[in-house]
Design a protein around this motif. Sequence first.
Motif, mmCIF file in Angstrom:
data_model
loop_
_atom_site.group_PDB
_atom_site.id
_atom_site.type_symbol
_atom_site.label_atom_id
_atom_site.label_comp_id
_atom_site.label_asym_id
_atom_site.label_seq_id
_atom_site.Cartn_x
_atom_site.Cartn_y
_atom_site.Cartn_z
ATOM 1 N N LYS A 88 50.373 39.606 34.800
ATOM 2 C CA LYS A 88 50.875 39.972 36.127
ATOM 3 C C LYS A 88 49.870 40.825 36.883
ATOM 4 O O LYS A 88 49.695 40.687 38.081
ATOM 5 C CB LYS A 88 52.208 40.745 35.989
ATOM 6 N N GLU A 89 49.176 41.712 36.170
ATOM 7 C CA GLU A 89 48.216 42.584 36.819
ATOM 8 C C GLU A 89 47.026 41.797 37.361
ATOM 9 O O GLU A 89 46.536 42.036 38.471
ATOM 10 C CB GLU A 89 47.694 43.655 35.827
ATOM 11 N N ALA A 90 46.554 40.809 36.560
ATOM 12 C CA ALA A 90 45.434 39.997 37.004
ATOM 13 C C ALA A 90 45.819 39.173 38.234
ATOM 14 O O ALA A 90 45.010 39.001 39.151
ATOM 15 C CB ALA A 90 44.943 39.084 35.879
ATOM 16 N N ALA A 94 48.037 40.065 40.459
ATOM 17 C CA ALA A 94 48.195 41.008 41.569
ATOM 18 C C ALA A 94 46.833 41.390 42.154
ATOM 19 O O ALA A 94 46.692 41.630 43.362
ATOM 20 C CB ALA A 94 48.932 42.235 41.102
ATOM 21 N N GLN A 95 45.815 41.491 41.350
ATOM 22 C CA GLN A 95 44.467 41.862 41.833
ATOM 23 C C GLN A 95 43.872 40.739 42.650
ATOM 24 O O GLN A 95 43.108 40.987 43.589
ATOM 25 C CB GLN A 95 43.550 42.179 40.653
ATOM 26 N N LYS A 96 44.165 39.485 42.359
ATOM 27 C CA LYS A 96 43.602 38.355 43.084
ATOM 28 C C LYS A 96 44.176 38.287 44.494
ATOM 29 O O LYS A 96 43.535 37.780 45.402
ATOM 30 C CB LYS A 96 43.881 37.043 42.366
ATOM 31 N N ASP A 97 45.335 38.747 44.761
ATOM 32 C CA ASP A 97 45.952 38.662 46.083
ATOM 33 C C ASP A 97 45.424 39.669 47.021
ATOM 34 O O ASP A 97 44.860 40.350 47.462
ATOM 35 C CB ASP A 97 47.471 38.884 45.975
#
Length: 164
Positions: free
Chosen positions: A157-159, A161-164
């Motif tokens: 989920k964190e990865a 979230a960083q792409k957005d």
Amino acid sequence: MAASPALKDLPKVASDLKNQLEGFKSDSMKHAETDVKNILPSAEDVAAEKTQKALLQGVEDFDTKKLKHTETQEKNPLPDKEVVLQEKQHLNLLEGVEQFDKATMKHTETQEKNPLPDPEAIEAEKEQRKLINGIETFDTSKLKHTETIEKNPLPTKEALAQKD
């Protein structure tokens, strides 16, 4: 009570017969088995007869005035006139069917609206049922244990979230 007869009134026995009777010895007699012609009933027979007699006496002496009045309810009454007429009509109908002349009938061809499936379709359905039955009755206890190794893991989920 009647008085005993006097000695002079008793019958006279001849002296030679009297001597024979007085000199008789029972030891000189032959042994003979007694054959009972009229057998008396046993105690059980007497008791059964007394019971039967008491029962009959109880039935004869029964007081019907002690009985209560009751109404009779017919569980299976006889049919009335209408039912009898219906049965007669039914029998007449059956008699007409039994005596029907088949020669007066016209010939017709039967058309099947819902024909049976062909043998190939039946065989395919059997194979499908065998497959489903095999899946439903599969014994998972015969499987070997394996470890799953992820070679292409999904992003967390964190990865994402960083792409957005």
